[in-house]
Write an enzyme that holds these catalytic residues in place. Structure first.
Site, PDB file in Angstrom:
ATOM      1  N   CYS A   1      30.493  19.605  33.688  1.00 46.14           N
ATOM      2  CA  CYS A   1      29.817  19.402  32.249  1.00 46.14           C
ATOM      3  C   CYS A   1      28.699  20.269  32.087  1.00 46.14           C
ATOM      4  O   CYS A   1      28.597  20.539  30.708  1.00 46.14           O
ATOM      5  CB  CYS A   1      29.370  17.990  32.128  1.00 46.14           C
ATOM      6  SG  CYS A   1      27.996  17.460  33.430  1.00 46.14           S
TER       7      CYS A   1
ATOM      8  N   CYS B   1      27.326  16.229  42.507  1.00 46.66           N
ATOM      9  CA  CYS B   1      26.705  15.284  41.319  1.00 46.66           C
ATOM     10  C   CYS B   1      27.258  13.994  41.788  1.00 46.66           C
ATOM     11  O   CYS B   1      26.392  13.018  41.923  1.00 46.66           O
ATOM     12  CB  CYS B   1      27.323  15.955  40.048  1.00 46.66           C
ATOM     13  SG  CYS B   1      26.770  14.604  38.670  1.00 46.66           S
TER      14      CYS B   1
END
Length: 419
Positions: free
Chosen positions: A266, A170
């Site tokens: 997340c 990410c």
């Protein structure tokens, strides 16, 4: 002239924003619930207008696809997570700052989505921080793109018997690519984030350096970021500690000063990754647990539940503690052995050196200390000979190479050997 729509719903209520836009200016707007009319405002000015939560959210959804602004050297785009670090980065960016938050995909079955850095609540918190300072904020809805670029490779990695780190993928590629593209559209000269890392000139080029706060250093997670992009990136918190950041937020009266830390990975929304993987299609098929000689010692309910170095959950007894050494997806087998069998002396990785290097400190897991090593570069790869054995090195994890606290190379582990 184009017509743009955006809407938002929460708790059974719904709001709609209608805009007519010519270039970077709003000609006509119909958005009930805002603090002021948008007619005649630039898109940048409109992004700073507050009002009722649903109305502002609907406006944000309308603005995002068409947002652009005239370039200005003093403007800084600030990646906002809703937490204290990005809030203080915003303060440091000055009066021309513009906040941007990525709304990313979250597992809807996760138990604690509110703590994720990309949740709907985090978006609202980030926007509130910007608006409290009179600054514009833009939300980019990238849920589908994130799921394709980060979540699906995470699942596929475990299916291959790897131990992928989604935060590396990410931060090192997806997130910064999207944020820098937005910064260009927003006319910002650079992008600031709340990461604890630094940028220095080393061996004639800009490279990442560890943050001054050793306990919060995030250079490992950022190591795959292309050094060619660093001239447009700024880490304003890199030279300070987390305690100093919270103190600054408190002195400035920012609500984010008391916000809890966001989660790693997340998109799991607080769930266990094994439960998540099973929901995403990895089957809980029983298979054998064997020792290094192939002798069956027990059984498991899915090879992907185990990673090298894992001891808990094996459910097998022996004369000494046993650890997962490797998994074999084709046969759904978990191989176990004593801790000594985990010792890695040679590691190969798919990646590159950013500058020539021969002796490095190699960090092979996020929570593990770096080990000194000799490095030999190949074509799109490198090989490490470790001075001391490292334990629990797993395929798919990041190998980050340091020289004098500077990131001089990075890659993903493809092989582990004893010599």
């Amino acid at each position: 002239m184009i017509k743009v729509l955006g809407d938002s719903a929460r708790g059974g209520e719904w709001a709609l924003a209608r805009l007519e836009v010519d270039g970077d200016r709003i000609v006509r707007a119909d958005v009930p619930g805002l603090e002021r009319t948008l007619d005649g405002l630039t898109l940048l000015e409109a992004a700073a207008v507050g009002g009722e939560t649903l109305a502002v959210d609907a406006l944000a959804n309308a603005l995002a696809p068409v947002f652009r602004a005239t370039p200005e050297a003093a403007r800084v785009a600030v990646a906002m997570s809703g937490g204290v670090d990005s809030a203080v980065a915003l303060l440091r960016a000055g009066p021309k700052a513009i906040g941007v938050t990525l709304r990313l995909w979250l597992d809807p079955h996760g138990p604690d989505a509110e703590r994720a850095c990309c949740s709907p609540d985090a978006v609202l918190a980030a926007r509130a921080t910007c608006h409290s300072l009179g600054l514009p904020h833009v939300t980019l809805d990238l849920r589908d793109e994130f799921r394709s670029a980060v979540v699906e490779p995470f699942v596929a990695g475990y299916a291959r018997g790897e131990t992928p780190n989604p935060c590396i993928r990410c931060n090192g590629s997806f997130r910064f690519a999207e944020l820098l593209a937005f910064a260009r559209r927003a006319g910002a000269s650079r992008l600031a984030t709340g990461h604890y890392a630094r940028i220095v000139e080393y061996e004639g080029r800009l490279l990442l350096r560890r943050g001054a706060d050793a306990g919060k250093d995030q250079s490992y997670m950022l190591a795959r970021l292309d050094p060619r992009l660093l001239d447009r990136v700024w880490f304003p918190l890199g030279d300070q500690t987390k305690e100093e950041t919270r103190a600054q937020a408190t002195r400035s009266g920012l609500a984010a000063a008391a916000r809890a830390e966001s989660q790693e990975a997340c998109f799991l929304a607080g769930d266990d990754y094994r439960t998540f993987l099973e929901r995403r299609g990895l089957r809980a098929d029983p298979g054998p647990i064997v020792d290094q000689d192939g002798v069956e010692l027990g059984s498991h309910d899915g090879y992907w539940r185990f990673t090298p170095g894992q001891r808990r959950g094996l459910g097998v007894a022996a004369g000494e503690p046993l650890y997962a050494l490797e998994t074999r997806p084709r046969t759904n087998t978990v191989v176990v052995g004593p801790r000594a069998s985990l010792a890695a002396r040679a590691v190969t990785a798919r990646g590159r050196l950013y500058v020539p290097a021969h002796r490095v400190e190699a960090k092979l897991r996020y929570r593990s200390p770096a080990v000194t090593a000799s490095v030999e570069a190949g074509h799109g790869s490198f090989r490490l000979e470790l001075d001391e054995p490292a334990f629990g090195v797993a395929r798919g994890q990041a190998a980050v190479l340091y020289a004098e606290d500077v990131v001089v190379g990075s890659g993903l582990v493809t092989g582990v050997g004893s010599a």
